[in-house]
Write an enzyme that holds these catalytic residues in place. Structure first.
Site, PDB file in Angstrom:
ATOM      1  N   ASP A  31      23.580 -59.433  31.755  1.00 20.53           N
ATOM      2  CA  ASP A  31      23.051 -58.306  32.526  1.00 20.53           C
ATOM      3  C   ASP A  31      22.479 -58.808  33.849  1.00 20.53           C
ATOM      4  O   ASP A  31      22.792 -58.279  34.917  1.00 20.53           O
ATOM      5  CB  ASP A  31      21.966 -57.596  31.709  1.00 20.53           C
ATOM      6  CG  ASP A  31      21.353 -56.449  32.479  1.00 20.53           C
ATOM      7  OD1 ASP A  31      22.108 -55.641  33.040  1.00 20.53           O
ATOM      8  OD2 ASP A  31      20.101 -56.378  32.525  1.00 20.53           O
ATOM      9  N   LYS A  64      20.401 -70.801  27.149  1.00 21.88           N
ATOM     10  CA  LYS A  64      19.088 -71.407  27.379  1.00 21.88           C
ATOM     11  C   LYS A  64      18.799 -72.323  26.194  1.00 21.88           C
ATOM     12  O   LYS A  64      17.776 -72.211  25.510  1.00 21.88           O
ATOM     13  CB  LYS A  64      18.031 -70.293  27.546  1.00 21.88           C
ATOM     14  CG  LYS A  64      16.667 -70.769  28.025  1.00 21.88           C
ATOM     15  CD  LYS A  64      16.654 -71.290  29.450  1.00 21.88           C
ATOM     16  CE  LYS A  64      15.280 -71.872  29.785  1.00 21.88           C
ATOM     17  NZ  LYS A  64      15.251 -72.572  31.081  1.00 21.88           N
ATOM     18  N   ASP A 108      24.304 -58.611  38.007  1.00 21.77           N
ATOM     19  CA  ASP A 108      23.698 -58.031  39.216  1.00 21.77           C
ATOM     20  C   ASP A 108      23.567 -59.083  40.310  1.00 21.77           C
ATOM     21  O   ASP A 108      23.791 -58.817  41.489  1.00 21.77           O
ATOM     22  CB  ASP A 108      22.305 -57.441  38.913  1.00 21.77           C
ATOM     23  CG  ASP A 108      22.383 -55.955  38.571  1.00 21.77           C
ATOM     24  OD1 ASP A 108      23.402 -55.537  37.993  1.00 21.77           O
ATOM     25  OD2 ASP A 108      21.418 -55.215  38.879  1.00 21.77           O
ATOM     26  N   ASP A 118      18.971 -70.558  34.083  1.00 26.29           N
ATOM     27  CA  ASP A 118      18.238 -70.676  35.351  1.00 26.29           C
ATOM     28  C   ASP A 118      19.072 -71.448  36.377  1.00 26.29           C
ATOM     29  O   ASP A 118      19.200 -71.052  37.536  1.00 26.29           O
ATOM     30  CB  ASP A 118      16.851 -71.318  35.131  1.00 26.29           C
ATOM     31  CG  ASP A 118      16.873 -72.568  34.266  1.00 26.29           C
ATOM     32  OD1 ASP A 118      17.935 -72.903  33.694  1.00 26.29           O
ATOM     33  OD2 ASP A 118      15.820 -73.227  34.149  1.00 26.29           O
ATOM     34  N   TYR A 122      19.228 -57.254  23.024  1.00 29.78           N
ATOM     35  CA  TYR A 122      19.318 -55.804  23.228  1.00 29.78           C
ATOM     36  C   TYR A 122      19.260 -55.045  21.902  1.00 29.78           C
ATOM     37  O   TYR A 122      18.826 -53.896  21.856  1.00 29.78           O
ATOM     38  CB  TYR A 122      20.631 -55.443  23.930  1.00 29.78           C
ATOM     39  CG  TYR A 122      20.554 -55.431  25.435  1.00 29.78           C
ATOM     40  CD1 TYR A 122      20.105 -56.539  26.134  1.00 29.78           C
ATOM     41  CD2 TYR A 122      20.950 -54.314  26.159  1.00 29.78           C
ATOM     42  CE1 TYR A 122      20.058 -56.543  27.511  1.00 29.78           C
ATOM     43  CE2 TYR A 122      20.901 -54.304  27.536  1.00 29.78           C
ATOM     44  CZ  TYR A 122      20.457 -55.419  28.210  1.00 29.78           C
ATOM     45  OH  TYR A 122      20.405 -55.406  29.577  1.00 29.78           O
TER      46      TYR A 122
HETATM   47  C1  IPM Z   1      24.196 -52.577  32.769  1.00 25.78           C
HETATM   48  C2  IPM Z   1      22.905 -51.794  32.809  1.00 25.78           C
HETATM   49  C3  IPM Z   1      22.499 -51.425  31.398  1.00 25.78           C
HETATM   50  C4  IPM Z   1      22.280 -52.722  30.632  1.00 25.78           C
HETATM   51  C5  IPM Z   1      21.274 -50.526  31.280  1.00 25.78           C
HETATM   52  C6  IPM Z   1      21.418 -49.273  32.113  1.00 25.78           C
HETATM   53  C7  IPM Z   1      20.964 -50.174  29.854  1.00 25.78           C
HETATM   54  O1  IPM Z   1      21.916 -52.499  33.484  1.00 25.78           O
HETATM   55  O2  IPM Z   1      25.194 -52.045  32.248  1.00 25.78           O
HETATM   56  O3  IPM Z   1      24.209 -53.697  33.271  1.00 25.78           O
HETATM   57  O4  IPM Z   1      21.189 -53.301  30.685  1.00 25.78           O
HETATM   58  O5  IPM Z   1      23.211 -53.161  29.966  1.00 25.78           O
HETATM   59 MG    MG Z   2      22.624 -54.289  34.386  1.00 24.08          MG
END
Ligand code: IPM
Ligand code: MG
Length: 362
Positions: free
Chosen positions: A250, A193, A254, A226, A143
């Site tokens: 990240d 990884k 999710d 993975d 990042y």
């Molecule tokens: C998160 C989000 C952020 C990230 C984005 C919005 C920059 O997806 O906080 O997980 O990638 O960290």
């Molecule tokens: Mg995110």
């Protein structure tokens, strides 16, 4: 909270203000319950800051966040600003804020409450009781790595990013994960990884060293990212603390959000320096703005993480207990199959946690 608590509030865009309103309702009630003073001031961030000041993270917001005891953020971004590039992207505000505050440790707990397990797309038997803490490194890795570029090379376009971690960066986030594991079930799964990336090879080595030297009582295993993604879906209950870098964290957070069935439930805390940043994991959800459908639980549980970080464990426990009770009672927003509004859920949690109080402007 025996002292005065100063919170910089950044409601942001989309459903951000709607869910933040409920988190503030809970924070105010917690402060009353503890008989302490709470100072809340709101600042612009993201798209609304772009509209008003031409930048997504204005100087006034930066200064206020640095001066506060904690920062509560709603969500940022929306279709209106999607075509912005570089420093004018809404996301730049979030990344800038994380870097500014130095909050290198992002904590994302994922707990599958029994009342919700049936709704999980992965099936009740697999997910019921899953209780995971993702510890994501937040101010390094790909990042922020340099060099980075989007440019022409001769006549052809080139995009470039760099995944880089120093051993200090790995060691400090590893310590956070191991420390949390001690308070939980005592197991850390480090995700990397290392079969391909040198950066991950260093990660794996340093995590192993910190473990052996400082946390031999915690158990540690390593997974490639993975495989970790697959195991999270197949055997979510096998995980306790997941320790991983910025990009993998990240993605996996999710993915883990599918376990309880809604991203709207998940809170996060970004800590490691003086001022913590607390925000729900979900985004600004432009499709449901202004409809009273947004799930405030992610924001409310983020406020609970704030209370916990500020040594108000009892108040944090009250909030968590109240969230669980309202889930049991089916007082939930449409993302969880209910009909309750954002405000109804917020009020219910507040009342269960801290009792009924005279209504006042929020
Ligand atoms: C998160 C989000 C952020 C990230 C984005 C919005 C920059 O997806 O906080 O997980 O990638 O960290
Ligand atoms: Mg995110």
């Amino acid at each position: 909270m025996s002292q005065t608590l100063n919170v910089a509030v950044l409601p942001g865009d989309g459903i951000g203000p709607e869910v933040t309103r409920e988190a503030l309702r809970v924070l105010r009630a917690a402060a009353r319950w503890r008989e302490c003073e709470l100072n809340l001031s709101s600042y612009a961030v993201g798209g609304n800051a772009l509209d008003r000041y031409g930048v997504p993270l204005p100087e006034a917001t930066r200064q206020a966040c640095q001066a506060a005891d904690a920062v509560l953020l709603g969500a940022i971004g929306g279709p209106k600003w999607d075509s912005n590039t570089g420093d004018l992207r809404c996301e730049a505000a979030l990344l800038g804020l994380r870097k500014l505050l130095g909050v290198y440790a992002n904590l994302r707990p994922v707990y599958v409450h029994s009342a919700l397990a049936a709704r999980s797309p992965l099936g009740q038997d697999r997910v019921a009781g899953a209780d995971i803490l993702i510890v994501r490194e937040l101010t390094g890795g790909i990042y922020f790595g340099a060099p980075r570029a989007l440019r022409l090379q001769g006549t052809k376009r080139l995009g470039l990013n760099t995944m880089v971690y120093t051993e200090e960066e790995v060691a400090r986030i590893a310590r956070v994960a191991f420390t949390w594991a001690r308070r939980r079930s005592g197991h850390v799964t480090s995700v990397d990884k290392a079969n391909v990336l040198e950066c991950s090879q260093l990660w794996r080595t340093v995590v192993g060293e910190v473990h052996a030297e400082e946390f031999p009582d915690v158990t540690l295993s390593h997974l490639y990212v993975d495989n970790a993604a697959m195991q999270l879906v197949l055997h979510p209950r096998a995980f306790d603390v997941i320790l991983t870098g910025n990009l993998f964290g990240d993605i996996l957070s999710d993915l883990a959000a599918t376990l309880p069935g809604s991203l709207g439930l998940l809170p996060s805390a970004s800590v490691g320096a003086t001022v913590g940043l607390f925000e729900p994991v979900h985004g600004s959800a432009p499709d449901i703005v202004g409809q009273g459908r947004a799930n405030p639980i992610g924001a409310i549980l983020s406020a609970a993480m704030m209370l916990e970080t500020l040594s108000e464990e009892a108040a944090a426990r009250q909030v968590r207990r109240a969230v669980n009770l309202t889930l049991d009672q089916g007082i939930v927003t449409p993302d969880l199959g209910g009909t309750a509004s954002t405000t109804t859920v917020g009020e219910a949690i507040c009342e269960v946690a801290f009792g009924r109080h005279p209504a006042h402007a929020i």
